[in-house]
Design a protein around this motif. Structure first.
Motif, short mmCIF file in Angstrom:
data_model
loop_
_atom_site.label_atom_id
_atom_site.label_comp_id
_atom_site.label_asym_id
_atom_site.label_seq_id
_atom_site.Cartn_x
_atom_site.Cartn_y
_atom_site.Cartn_z
N VAL A 190 0.84 -1.18 0.00
CA VAL A 190 0.00 0.00 0.00
C VAL A 190 0.89 1.24 0.00
O VAL A 190 1.99 1.22 0.56
CB VAL A 190 -0.95 0.00 1.22
CG1 VAL A 190 -0.17 0.13 2.52
CG2 VAL A 190 -1.98 1.10 1.11
N SER A 191 0.42 2.28 -0.64
CA SER A 191 1.07 3.58 -0.53
C SER A 191 -0.02 4.64 -0.36
O SER A 191 -1.14 4.46 -0.83
CB SER A 191 1.92 3.90 -1.77
OG SER A 191 1.11 4.07 -2.92
N ALA A 192 0.32 5.70 0.35
CA ALA A 192 -0.66 6.75 0.64
C ALA A 192 -0.01 8.11 0.40
O ALA A 192 1.22 8.26 0.45
CB ALA A 192 -1.15 6.64 2.08
N LEU A 193 -0.84 9.11 0.15
CA LEU A 193 -0.31 10.44 -0.11
C LEU A 193 -1.31 11.51 0.28
O LEU A 193 -2.51 11.27 0.31
CB LEU A 193 0.08 10.60 -1.58
CG LEU A 193 -1.06 10.55 -2.61
CD1 LEU A 193 -1.50 11.96 -2.98
CD2 LEU A 193 -0.64 9.82 -3.87
N ARG A 194 -0.79 12.67 0.58
CA ARG A 194 -1.57 13.89 0.72
C ARG A 194 -0.95 14.93 -0.19
O ARG A 194 0.27 14.95 -0.37
CB ARG A 194 -1.58 14.38 2.18
CG ARG A 194 -2.30 13.43 3.13
CD ARG A 194 -2.49 14.05 4.52
NE ARG A 194 -3.13 13.10 5.42
CZ ARG A 194 -4.44 12.92 5.51
NH1 ARG A 194 -5.25 13.64 4.74
NH2 ARG A 194 -4.95 12.05 6.35
N PHE A 195 -1.78 15.77 -0.77
CA PHE A 195 -1.27 16.74 -1.74
C PHE A 195 -2.03 18.05 -1.63
O PHE A 195 -3.15 18.10 -1.10
CB PHE A 195 -1.39 16.18 -3.16
CG PHE A 195 -2.78 15.79 -3.56
CD1 PHE A 195 -3.65 16.70 -4.15
CD2 PHE A 195 -3.24 14.50 -3.32
CE1 PHE A 195 -4.93 16.34 -4.51
CE2 PHE A 195 -4.54 14.13 -3.68
CZ PHE A 195 -5.39 15.05 -4.27
N ALA A 196 -1.42 19.12 -2.13
CA ALA A 196 -2.05 20.44 -2.10
C ALA A 196 -1.43 21.29 -3.19
O ALA A 196 -0.25 21.12 -3.55
CB ALA A 196 -1.86 21.11 -0.74
N SER A 197 -2.22 22.19 -3.73
CA SER A 197 -1.73 23.12 -4.75
C SER A 197 -2.10 24.54 -4.36
O SER A 197 -3.28 24.85 -4.19
CB SER A 197 -2.31 22.78 -6.12
OG SER A 197 -1.93 23.77 -7.08
N PRO A 198 -1.10 25.44 -4.25
CA PRO A 198 -1.41 26.84 -3.95
C PRO A 198 -1.78 27.65 -5.18
O PRO A 198 -2.15 28.82 -5.07
CB PRO A 198 -0.09 27.34 -3.34
CG PRO A 198 0.96 26.55 -4.06
CD PRO A 198 0.35 25.19 -4.30
N GLU A 206 -10.13 3.02 3.97
CA GLU A 206 -8.82 3.60 3.72
C GLU A 206 -7.75 2.87 4.53
O GLU A 206 -8.02 2.38 5.62
CB GLU A 206 -8.81 5.07 4.11
CG GLU A 206 -9.86 5.92 3.45
CD GLU A 206 -9.90 7.31 4.04
OE1 GLU A 206 -8.97 7.66 4.81
OE2 GLU A 206 -10.85 8.06 3.74
N PRO A 207 -6.52 2.80 4.03
CA PRO A 207 -5.45 2.21 4.84
C PRO A 207 -5.08 3.11 6.01
O PRO A 207 -5.16 4.33 5.92
CB PRO A 207 -4.29 2.10 3.83
CG PRO A 207 -4.57 3.14 2.81
CD PRO A 207 -6.07 3.20 2.69
N ARG A 208 -4.70 2.50 7.12
CA ARG A 208 -4.32 3.27 8.30
C ARG A 208 -3.11 4.16 8.03
O ARG A 208 -2.92 5.19 8.68
CB ARG A 208 -4.04 2.34 9.47
CG ARG A 208 -5.30 1.73 10.09
CD ARG A 208 -4.98 1.06 11.42
NE ARG A 208 -4.18 -0.14 11.21
CZ ARG A 208 -4.68 -1.36 11.08
NH1 ARG A 208 -5.99 -1.54 11.13
NH2 ARG A 208 -3.90 -2.41 10.91
N LEU A 209 -2.29 3.76 7.06
CA LEU A 209 -1.10 4.54 6.74
C LEU A 209 -1.45 5.98 6.37
O LEU A 209 -0.68 6.91 6.67
CB LEU A 209 -0.37 3.88 5.56
CG LEU A 209 0.90 4.55 5.05
CD1 LEU A 209 1.99 4.56 6.13
CD2 LEU A 209 1.41 3.86 3.79
N LEU A 210 -2.60 6.19 5.76
CA LEU A 210 -2.99 7.53 5.34
C LEU A 210 -3.11 8.49 6.51
O LEU A 210 -2.78 9.67 6.42
CB LEU A 210 -4.30 7.45 4.56
CG LEU A 210 -4.81 8.74 3.92
CD1 LEU A 210 -3.79 9.32 2.95
CD2 LEU A 210 -6.13 8.49 3.21
N ALA A 211 -3.59 7.97 7.65
CA ALA A 211 -3.79 8.82 8.83
C ALA A 211 -2.48 9.29 9.43
O ALA A 211 -2.46 10.26 10.20
CB ALA A 211 -4.61 8.08 9.87
#
Length: 240
Positions: free
Chosen positions: A79-87, A230-235
Motif C-alpha cells: 500500500v502507498s498513501a499520499l496527501r497533496f495540495a496546490s497553492p 482507507e489504509p491506516r497509513l494515510l492517517a
C-alpha cells in the motif's frame, strides 16, 4: 473516498510497484500529471514530491505532496498513501489525499486507488467539480490505469498506447462526421441518405469495443466493494 478505480494487472508485483512509485515512470502513463519529481529530504523525514500538470501550452499548474509506502505487509499486499495540495489560484484542487493498494491474486494483481479532494472557488468551484471536473478525473484515472496495464502485460509503451488511442478516437469521430460532411455536398439525394448513415455512424462509434491494444477507461471497475476502507497509513501523513 470520493473516487475509486480498480484494475487487474497480470504482471509481477515488483514491476508494478516500480512503474507506479518511480516518478520518471509514473509520469509516463498517468494522464493527470505532466511532471512528478521527489524533493530533497533529510534522513528520517517523509518523502515529499512536486507534481505539475500542463493545462494549456502556456499554463502549468503545480503542487506538492507527501507520501509513504508499505512494501512488506503480513498479507503479502502493498500500500502507498499520499496527501497533496496546490497553492496555484487556477488549480481547482486545493488539497486532497488518496492511496494505492497492490493485492496479489491467482489471476494477477488487483491495483486500486481511492482518493478525494477539496475544490476551491467556493460554490461555483463545487458545482464545476460535481458536473465536469470530478467525472473527468475519474475517467482520466481509469484510462491511465488501463494504459499502465497494457505496458505491464503486453509491453506496449505508454507513448505507443496513447498514439493508438488517438488513432482510434479519430476513426470514431470520422464515423460520425463523414455522413454529415457528405450531406453538405451538392450530390442530390445524398443529404437524405446521410441521416440514417449518421445515426449508424454514431451507434458504431459508441458501441464498437475499444481495441485491445489501446487504453480504455471502461475496462476498469469504478465502484468500490461493499467492504472497503482507507489504509491506516494515510492517517499518519501530515499535510504537505
Amino acid at each position: 473516498m470520493g473516487l475509486y478505480i480498480e484494475t487487474r494487472v497480470r504482471t509481477d508485483l515488483e514491476t508494478l510497484w516500480e512503474r507506479t512509485q518511480e516518478p520518471g515512470r509514473h509520469q509516463r502513463w498517468d494522464l493527470r500529471f505532466t511532471e512528478i519529481a521527489y524533493l530533497p529530504r533529510a534522513e528520517g523525514e517523509p518523502r515529499r514530491f512536486r507534481y505539475a500538470t500542463r493545462v494549456l501550452p502556456f499554463l502549468v499548474v503545480a503542487g506538492t505532496g507527501v507520501s509513504a509506502g508499505e512494501r512488506h505487509r503480513a498479507g503479502g499486499d502493498r500500500v502507498s498513501a499520499l496527501r497533496f495540495a496546490s497553492p496555484h489560484p487556477l488549480s481547482l484542487l486545493a488539497e486532497g489525499s488518496g492511496y494505492w493498494r497492490y493485492v496479489p491474486t491467482p489471476d494477477g494483481i488487483r491495483f486500486l486507488t481511492g482518493y478525494d479532494y477539496r475544490p476551491r472557488w467556493g460554490r461555483p468551484g463545487r458545482l464545476a467539480d460535481r458536473l465536469l471536473f470530478r467525472p473527468l478525473m475519474g475517467w482520466a484515472t481509469a484510462w491511465s490505469f488501463d494504459r499502465l496495464r497494457l505496458w505491464c502485460e503486453r509491453g506496449i509503451t505508454p507513448e505507443d498506447s496513447r498514439d493508438r488511442w488517438l488513432l482510434e478516437l479519430a476513426a470514431r469521430v470520422l464515423l460520425v462526421a463523414a455522413p454529415a460532411l457528405a450531406a453538405s455536398l451538392p450530390l442530390g439525394p445524398v443529404p437524405l441518405a446521410a441521416v440514417p448513415l449518421t445515426v449508424l455512424g454514431l451507434a458504431a462509434a459508441v458501441l464498437v469495443p475499444p481495441s485491445p491494444r489501446a487504453p480504455a477507461a471502461r475496462r476498469c471497475l469504478r465502484t468500490p466493494p461493499a467492504r472497503h476502507r482507507e489504509p491506516r497509513l494515510l492517517a499518519t501523513l501530515e499535510q504537505p
